[in-house]
Motif scaffolding. Structure first.
Motif, PDB file in Angstrom:
ATOM      1  N   GLY A  59      17.220  -0.718  22.008  1.00 57.75           N
ATOM      2  CA  GLY A  59      18.542  -0.131  21.824  1.00 57.75           C
ATOM      3  C   GLY A  59      19.634  -1.090  22.277  1.00 57.75           C
ATOM      4  O   GLY A  59      19.381  -2.233  22.642  1.00 57.75           O
ATOM      5  N   THR A  60      20.871  -0.592  22.270  1.00 53.69           N
ATOM      6  CA  THR A  60      22.048  -1.367  22.641  1.00 53.69           C
ATOM      7  C   THR A  60      22.438  -1.055  24.076  1.00 53.69           C
ATOM      8  O   THR A  60      22.537   0.111  24.451  1.00 53.69           O
ATOM      9  CB  THR A  60      23.216  -1.041  21.688  1.00 53.69           C
ATOM     10  OG1 THR A  60      22.804  -1.347  20.361  1.00 53.69           O
ATOM     11  CG2 THR A  60      24.454  -1.829  22.022  1.00 53.69           C
ATOM     12  N   TYR A  69      24.244   0.087  37.219  1.00 51.13           N
ATOM     13  CA  TYR A  69      23.347   0.664  36.232  1.00 51.13           C
ATOM     14  C   TYR A  69      23.667   0.048  34.877  1.00 51.13           C
ATOM     15  O   TYR A  69      24.741  -0.514  34.672  1.00 51.13           O
ATOM     16  CB  TYR A  69      23.563   2.182  36.090  1.00 51.13           C
ATOM     17  CG  TYR A  69      23.292   3.007  37.307  1.00 51.13           C
ATOM     18  CD1 TYR A  69      21.990   3.269  37.729  1.00 51.13           C
ATOM     19  CD2 TYR A  69      24.342   3.567  38.022  1.00 51.13           C
ATOM     20  CE1 TYR A  69      21.753   4.061  38.844  1.00 51.13           C
ATOM     21  CE2 TYR A  69      24.111   4.360  39.134  1.00 51.13           C
ATOM     22  CZ  TYR A  69      22.811   4.608  39.540  1.00 51.13           C
ATOM     23  OH  TYR A  69      22.581   5.393  40.630  1.00 51.13           O
ATOM     24  N   HIS A  70      22.743   0.213  33.957  1.00 49.04           N
ATOM     25  CA  HIS A  70      22.976  -0.072  32.548  1.00 49.04           C
ATOM     26  C   HIS A  70      22.478   1.137  31.782  1.00 49.04           C
ATOM     27  O   HIS A  70      21.565   1.833  32.244  1.00 49.04           O
ATOM     28  CB  HIS A  70      22.240  -1.336  32.102  1.00 49.04           C
ATOM     29  CG  HIS A  70      22.855  -2.575  32.655  1.00 49.04           C
ATOM     30  ND1 HIS A  70      22.554  -3.058  33.907  1.00 49.04           N
ATOM     31  CD2 HIS A  70      23.774  -3.409  32.137  1.00 49.04           C
ATOM     32  CE1 HIS A  70      23.274  -4.136  34.136  1.00 49.04           C
ATOM     33  NE2 HIS A  70      24.017  -4.383  33.081  1.00 49.04           N
ATOM     34  N   VAL A  71      23.092   1.419  30.654  1.00 50.21           N
ATOM     35  CA  VAL A  71      22.627   2.497  29.788  1.00 50.21           C
ATOM     36  C   VAL A  71      22.268   1.879  28.441  1.00 50.21           C
ATOM     37  O   VAL A  71      22.930   0.961  27.969  1.00 50.21           O
ATOM     38  CB  VAL A  71      23.679   3.624  29.644  1.00 50.21           C
ATOM     39  CG1 VAL A  71      23.747   4.455  30.913  1.00 50.21           C
ATOM     40  CG2 VAL A  71      25.057   3.083  29.319  1.00 50.21           C
ATOM     41  N   GLU A  72      21.193   2.396  27.867  1.00 51.50           N
ATOM     42  CA  GLU A  72      20.696   1.883  26.597  1.00 51.50           C
ATOM     43  C   GLU A  72      20.783   2.992  25.554  1.00 51.50           C
ATOM     44  O   GLU A  72      20.173   4.053  25.724  1.00 51.50           O
ATOM     45  CB  GLU A  72      19.258   1.407  26.748  1.00 51.50           C
ATOM     46  CG  GLU A  72      18.667   0.874  25.463  1.00 51.50           C
ATOM     47  CD  GLU A  72      17.200   0.473  25.610  1.00 51.50           C
ATOM     48  OE1 GLU A  72      16.675  -0.129  24.654  1.00 51.50           O
ATOM     49  OE2 GLU A  72      16.572   0.774  26.643  1.00 51.50           O
ATOM     50  N   PHE A  73      21.545   2.749  24.494  1.00 47.63           N
ATOM     51  CA  PHE A  73      21.719   3.704  23.402  1.00 47.63           C
ATOM     52  C   PHE A  73      20.701   3.415  22.310  1.00 47.63           C
ATOM     53  O   PHE A  73      20.613   2.287  21.814  1.00 47.63           O
ATOM     54  CB  PHE A  73      23.142   3.580  22.825  1.00 47.63           C
ATOM     55  CG  PHE A  73      23.355   4.367  21.568  1.00 47.63           C
ATOM     56  CD1 PHE A  73      23.569   5.731  21.611  1.00 47.63           C
ATOM     57  CD2 PHE A  73      23.343   3.732  20.327  1.00 47.63           C
ATOM     58  CE1 PHE A  73      23.775   6.454  20.438  1.00 47.63           C
ATOM     59  CE2 PHE A  73      23.546   4.440  19.161  1.00 47.63           C
ATOM     60  CZ  PHE A  73      23.758   5.810  19.209  1.00 47.63           C
ATOM     61  N   VAL A  84      19.445   8.120  25.338  1.00 50.65           N
ATOM     62  CA  VAL A  84      20.068   7.157  26.244  1.00 50.65           C
ATOM     63  C   VAL A  84      19.161   7.022  27.459  1.00 50.65           C
ATOM     64  O   VAL A  84      18.759   8.022  28.059  1.00 50.65           O
ATOM     65  CB  VAL A  84      21.481   7.608  26.660  1.00 50.65           C
ATOM     66  CG1 VAL A  84      22.016   6.747  27.810  1.00 50.65           C
ATOM     67  CG2 VAL A  84      22.430   7.538  25.467  1.00 50.65           C
ATOM     68  N   TYR A  85      18.840   5.774  27.773  1.00 45.86           N
ATOM     69  CA  TYR A  85      18.031   5.469  28.952  1.00 45.86           C
ATOM     70  C   TYR A  85      18.934   4.867  30.017  1.00 45.86           C
ATOM     71  O   TYR A  85      19.764   4.011  29.715  1.00 45.86           O
ATOM     72  CB  TYR A  85      16.932   4.461  28.600  1.00 45.86           C
ATOM     73  CG  TYR A  85      15.924   4.989  27.609  1.00 45.86           C
ATOM     74  CD1 TYR A  85      14.798   5.693  28.042  1.00 45.86           C
ATOM     75  CD2 TYR A  85      16.105   4.793  26.246  1.00 45.86           C
ATOM     76  CE1 TYR A  85      13.872   6.183  27.127  1.00 45.86           C
ATOM     77  CE2 TYR A  85      15.182   5.281  25.320  1.00 45.86           C
ATOM     78  CZ  TYR A  85      14.071   5.967  25.772  1.00 45.86           C
ATOM     79  OH  TYR A  85      13.157   6.464  24.870  1.00 45.86           O
ATOM     80  N   VAL A  86      18.771   5.318  31.255  1.00 48.15           N
ATOM     81  CA  VAL A  86      19.504   4.747  32.379  1.00 48.15           C
ATOM     82  C   VAL A  86      18.585   3.713  33.020  1.00 48.15           C
ATOM     83  O   VAL A  86      17.454   4.015  33.388  1.00 48.15           O
ATOM     84  CB  VAL A  86      19.914   5.820  33.398  1.00 48.15           C
ATOM     85  CG1 VAL A  86      20.681   5.198  34.563  1.00 48.15           C
ATOM     86  CG2 VAL A  86      20.758   6.909  32.722  1.00 48.15           C
ATOM     87  N   LEU A  87      19.110   2.489  33.108  1.00 56.00           N
ATOM     88  CA  LEU A  87      18.335   1.355  33.620  1.00 56.00           C
ATOM     89  C   LEU A  87      19.024   0.781  34.849  1.00 56.00           C
ATOM     90  O   LEU A  87      20.223   0.986  35.064  1.00 56.00           O
ATOM     91  CB  LEU A  87      18.223   0.275  32.541  1.00 56.00           C
ATOM     92  CG  LEU A  87      17.689   0.734  31.183  1.00 56.00           C
ATOM     93  CD1 LEU A  87      17.865  -0.366  30.148  1.00 56.00           C
ATOM     94  CD2 LEU A  87      16.228   1.147  31.301  1.00 56.00           C
ATOM     95  N   PHE A 146      26.611   2.293  15.234  1.00 61.83           N
ATOM     96  CA  PHE A 146      27.507   3.142  16.006  1.00 61.83           C
ATOM     97  C   PHE A 146      28.167   2.375  17.142  1.00 61.83           C
ATOM     98  O   PHE A 146      27.609   1.410  17.679  1.00 61.83           O
ATOM     99  CB  PHE A 146      26.744   4.342  16.593  1.00 61.83           C
ATOM    100  CG  PHE A 146      26.358   5.365  15.564  1.00 61.83           C
ATOM    101  CD1 PHE A 146      27.286   6.267  15.067  1.00 61.83           C
ATOM    102  CD2 PHE A 146      25.057   5.440  15.091  1.00 61.83           C
ATOM    103  CE1 PHE A 146      26.932   7.217  14.123  1.00 61.83           C
ATOM    104  CE2 PHE A 146      24.686   6.380  14.148  1.00 61.83           C
ATOM    105  CZ  PHE A 146      25.622   7.270  13.662  1.00 61.83           C
ATOM    106  N   ALA A 147      29.360   2.846  17.521  1.00 63.90           N
ATOM    107  CA  ALA A 147      30.083   2.341  18.685  1.00 63.90           C
ATOM    108  C   ALA A 147      30.631   3.551  19.417  1.00 63.90           C
ATOM    109  O   ALA A 147      30.988   4.554  18.794  1.00 63.90           O
ATOM    110  CB  ALA A 147      31.223   1.428  18.259  1.00 63.90           C
ATOM    111  N   GLY A 148      30.689   3.457  20.722  1.00 65.86           N
ATOM    112  CA  GLY A 148      31.214   4.584  21.482  1.00 65.86           C
ATOM    113  C   GLY A 148      31.110   4.370  22.970  1.00 65.86           C
ATOM    114  O   GLY A 148      31.018   3.244  23.458  1.00 65.86           O
ATOM    115  N   THR A 149      31.096   5.504  23.681  1.00 66.42           N
ATOM    116  CA  THR A 149      31.070   5.505  25.139  1.00 66.42           C
ATOM    117  C   THR A 149      30.006   6.487  25.624  1.00 66.42           C
ATOM    118  O   THR A 149      29.879   7.579  25.079  1.00 66.42           O
ATOM    119  CB  THR A 149      32.451   5.926  25.705  1.00 66.42           C
ATOM    120  OG1 THR A 149      33.447   5.039  25.193  1.00 66.42           O
ATOM    121  CG2 THR A 149      32.472   5.886  27.218  1.00 66.42           C
ATOM    122  N   ILE A 150      29.289   6.083  26.642  1.00 67.65           N
ATOM    123  CA  ILE A 150      28.326   6.952  27.311  1.00 67.65           C
ATOM    124  C   ILE A 150      28.892   7.204  28.701  1.00 67.65           C
ATOM    125  O   ILE A 150      29.179   6.263  29.447  1.00 67.65           O
ATOM    126  CB  ILE A 150      26.941   6.280  27.408  1.00 67.65           C
ATOM    127  CG1 ILE A 150      26.431   5.949  26.007  1.00 67.65           C
ATOM    128  CG2 ILE A 150      25.965   7.187  28.164  1.00 67.65           C
ATOM    129  CD1 ILE A 150      25.294   4.943  25.986  1.00 67.65           C
TER     130      ILE A 150
END
Length: 174
Positions: A59-60, A69-73, A84-87, A146-150
Motif C-alpha cells: 500500500g501507500t 507512526y506510519h499508516v499504510e493505505f 489501513v495498517y498502523v506501522l 486515491f489521495a486523501g488523509t487518514i
C-alpha cells in the motif's frame, strides 16, 4: 633569454600543478552537501517524507506524528474496501494502537467522501488495540489512484497523515 623562458615555464607548470590557491589549502565545499538516498535532507528527521514507496502490504505510506507512526493505505476495488495498517517508525512493523472509539477516519479528496475504518486486530494484538482498520464505501470500487488523509486519535493525541497513491505493479491503471 633562454634562462628567463625556462623560469617562466617552470613557474607556469608549478602554478598549474598546484592550482591557483596553492596545494596546502582545502578545496572549498558547499555549505550543505546534497542529499543522497543514504543521507537524509537537512530538514529530515531520519526518514523519507515524499515517496515513501510501497509499504509491507504493497500500500501507500504516510507519516503520522512526524514519523512516530506510519499508516499504510490499501484498497481492494472489487470489495469496495479500504484497509489501513498502523506501522512503527520503521515503516514495516505493526504498531497496535488504542484508537478513540476503535476507529480511524479516511477522507478521500476526489471524488470527495469519507469512510469510518473500524479496528480489526491482527492475531496476537492486545485486547482493545489494533494495527489494522477496515471500512467500505461504494466509491472505493472505482479503479483510480486515491489521495486523501487518514486521521485518528491515540491516547488523546490527534494524528493525521496525507497520502497519494502512485501507479505501481498490478495496481497500475489499465
Amino acid at each position: 633569454m633562454i634562462r628567463f623562458a625556462l623560469q617562466t615555464s617552470l613557474l607556469l607548470t608549478l602554478t598549474l600543478a598546484l592550482g591557483c590557491g596553492g596545494g596546502d589549502q582545502p578545496t572549498p565545499q558547499s555549505a550543505t552537501p546534497p542529499a543522497t538516498p543514504d543521507t537524509p535532507a537537512k530538514d529530515d528527521h531520519g526518514h523519507k517524507h515524499a515517496g515513501h514507496g510501497a509499504g509491507p502490504h504493497e500500500g501507500t505510506l504516510a507519516d503520522w506524528g512526524g514519523g512516530k507512526y506510519h499508516v499504510e493505505f490499501c484498497v481492494d476495488h472489487d470489495k469496495q474496501e479500504a484497509t489501513v495498517y498502523v506501522l512503527g517508525s520503521d515503516e514495516k512493523t505493526a504498531s497496535p494502537i488504542k484508537a478513540a472509539d476503535g476507529k480511524l477516519l479516511l477522507s478521500i479528496k476526489e471524488p470527495s467522501f469519507q469512510v469510518d475504518l473500524a479496528a480489526m486486530p491482527l492475531d496476537g494484538e492486545a485486547e482493545g488495540t489494533a494495527s489494522r482498520f477496515v471500512g467500505n464505501h461504494e466509491s472505493l470500487g472505482k479503479v483510480q489512484e486515491f489521495a486523501g488523509t487518514i486521521s485518528g486519535e491515540v491516547d488523546a493525541t490527534p494524528y493525521a497523515g496525507d497520502f497519494q497513491e502512485e501507479p505501481h505493479g498490478a495496481h497500475e491503471l489499465k
